[in-house]
Design an enzyme around this catalytic site. Structure first.
Site, PDB file in Angstrom:
ATOM      1  N   CYS A 135       0.823  -1.217   0.000  1.00 52.15           N
ATOM      2  CA  CYS A 135       0.000   0.000   0.000  1.00 52.15           C
ATOM      3  C   CYS A 135       0.855   1.264   0.000  1.00 52.15           C
ATOM      4  O   CYS A 135       0.389   2.329  -0.416  1.00 52.15           O
ATOM      5  CB  CYS A 135      -0.916   0.021   1.218  1.00 52.15           C
ATOM      6  SG  CYS A 135      -2.084  -1.356   1.308  1.00 52.15           S
TER       7      CYS A 135
ATOM      8  N   GLY B  74      -5.969  -5.563 -10.818  1.00 54.82           N
ATOM      9  CA  GLY B  74      -6.485  -6.520  -9.848  1.00 54.82           C
ATOM     10  C   GLY B  74      -5.521  -7.652  -9.555  1.00 54.82           C
ATOM     11  O   GLY B  74      -4.618  -7.962 -10.343  1.00 54.82           O
TER      12      GLY B  74
ATOM     13  N   TYR C 271     -19.312  13.366  21.297  1.00 51.58           N
ATOM     14  CA  TYR C 271     -19.427  14.687  20.667  1.00 51.58           C
ATOM     15  C   TYR C 271     -18.410  15.651  21.246  1.00 51.58           C
ATOM     16  O   TYR C 271     -18.270  15.793  22.469  1.00 51.58           O
ATOM     17  CB  TYR C 271     -20.836  15.252  20.872  1.00 51.58           C
ATOM     18  CG  TYR C 271     -20.941  16.735  20.575  1.00 51.58           C
ATOM     19  CD1 TYR C 271     -20.649  17.223  19.301  1.00 51.58           C
ATOM     20  CD2 TYR C 271     -21.311  17.641  21.568  1.00 51.58           C
ATOM     21  CE1 TYR C 271     -20.733  18.586  19.028  1.00 51.58           C
ATOM     22  CE2 TYR C 271     -21.408  18.999  21.304  1.00 51.58           C
ATOM     23  CZ  TYR C 271     -21.114  19.472  20.035  1.00 51.58           C
ATOM     24  OH  TYR C 271     -21.195  20.811  19.760  1.00 51.58           O
TER      25      TYR C 271
END
Length: 450
Positions: free
Chosen positions: A44, A237, A426
């Site tokens: 990667c 692929g 939050y």
């Protein structure tokens, strides 16, 4: 007598298996064979190595010398395994036979290159190894036009890197969208437009017909048109490397990969093969979302399988590898795209009627500076209302949100139950007071009620 462990393959699965076996059994003798010249690195990272964002020495985590001195693991690089005799329990590599008590096959995958003319020309590359990356970087020094075959995640990451290097980049894709199969078209189109705005060109619904040139590549033909090309990359692929498994007669599944038990032992004519384990891109997995086969050619999956295979190769305390949801994330330009479970296309393969929910918002409170776009799409099985997949596009913080939705999908949570049971932390610099994930599931519930 110390147990002898042989590992074939030096990628994430192979080296994790070797290191796990060493940690479990300090006395065993471990040998790794690989055709690669480098070990213990992430493919990667290759686009960033080419671009210069990362040094090649940083991408390669450990050298063969490190493994031998620090972990007592002997690694033979640039060495081909010619054969395996599981009756005699020997591996022949470099013309020499090596005995084993347990064998781990982690030979990974091979980049699919279409059978067309010109693929052997100079400056035509695949991207699989650090050596591939180094060769591409050298070829790019004198290149202006680059063509990439394949608009999957790696192909798009390469396109961005090449564009950042000042190259004229064209991506050719045979499907009607980028990131096919694992992303839905509406989400993929967002990413394609982002790249087009950067100046990257796309030719869609057009398989590559030929690669042309005399000595080195000069053009690539697709949709009847010739694209000028100094460097050509096949990012079309990866398919399971089945050379050794087929030679050993292992059972191959419907997705053309090795069928393995939860212990990661392969089968031969339906019977478990003793003392051999498989891990990595050559293994066919079970889906955690729906009963059935799936592929999970991800580094995270390879490490998890390597841990199981390495343990089981030396220990009577067997570990199991379970079904997978295969969460993934990629940074493409300034956008993150992530997914988990089934896309609409994969769901249709399982015969599932899908309902979707979608919401847009920001990664931070609206009044807090620096908030970035956040688009969340959640999919459910219309019959059961179970969450079966999700995709996210975000300027930041996609990973935590896709992991949240992965847990819901794996645990069979319905859309309605998700709203009852889920909470989000939050803080204005990190999220809106009601996260966009919850808003997307609310939209999903409305659509399911129709």
């Amino acid at each position: 007598m110390a147990k002898k462990i042989i590992v074939i393959g030096s990628g994430a699965a192979g080296m994790t298996a070797a290191s796990t076996a060493r940690a479990k059994d300090p006395e065993c003798e471990i040998t790794v064979f690989t055709e690669d010249e480098d070990v213990a690195y992430s493919p990667c990272a290759i686009p960033w190595g080419i671009e210069g964002k990362s040094e090649w020495t940083d991408i390669v985590m450990h050298t063969p010398d490190f493994y031998e001195k620090e972990r007592g693991i002997k690694v033979y690089t640039k060495t081909t395994v010619e054969s395996v005799d599981d009756a005699a329990k020997t591996v022949t590599a470099g013309g020499k036979a090596y005995a084993y008590d347990s064998l781990i096959i982690a030979t990974g995958g091979k980049v699919f290159v279409p059978p067309i003319e010109g693929t052997n020309l100079k400056n035509v590359f695949i991207v699989r190894t650090v050596r591939d990356g180094k060769d591409i970087k050298e070829a790019l020094k004198n290149a202006k036009n680059v063509v990439i075959g394949g608009a999957g995640v790696i192909g798009l990451e390469l396109a961005v890197s090449f564009k950042n290097m000042g190259k004229d980049v064209t991506v050719i894709e045979m499907m009607n969208q980028v990131i096919p199969r694992i992303a839905d078209k509406d989400m993929a189109d967002n990413i394609q437009k982002h790249l087009e705005d950067m100046g990257i060109k796309f030719i869609m619904k057009a398989p590559i017909q030929s690669v042309k040139g005399t000595d080195k590549v000069e053009s690539v033909t697709a949709d009847g048109k010739d694209c000028p090309c100094d460097v050509m990359i096949f990012a079309t692929g990866v398919r399971a490397n089945l050379d050794i498994p087929k030679a050993l007669g292992f059972d191959i599944g419907q997705l053309n990969a090795v069928i393995a038990a939860p212990t990661l032992q392969p089968y031969r004519r339906g019977r478990l093969v003793p003392d051999i384990y498989v891990a990595g891109d050559l293994v066919q997995c079970e889906s955690a979302i729906m009963n059935g086969a799936t592929m999970s050619q991800l580094g995270s999956t390879a490490v998890k399988q390597g841990t199981v295979a390495g343990n089981n190769a030396v220990s009577k305390d067997k570990k199991l590898f379970g079904p997978v949801a295969s969460p993934w994330v990629s940074m493409i330009g300034d956008k993150q795209i992530a997914g988990t479970g089934l896309s609409e296309g994969l769901a249709s393969w399982y015969g599932i009627d899908v309902a979707e929910g979608k919401a847009e918002g920001l990664t931070r409170a609206r009044y807090y500076p620096g908030g970035k776009e956040l688009i969340v799409k959640v999919l459910a099985d219309r019959a059961s209302h179970r969450i079966i997949g999700a995709q996210i596009i975000a300027g930041e913080e996609a990973t935590g949100r896709i992991d949240w939705l992965t847990s819901a999908a794996i645990n069979g949570v319905t859309a309605e139950d998700f709203l009852v049971r889920s909470e989000n932390a939050y803080c204005p610099p990190t999220s809106m007071v009601k996260d966009v994930v919850i808003s997307a599931v609310e939209d999903l519930c409305r659509n399911l009620a129709q």
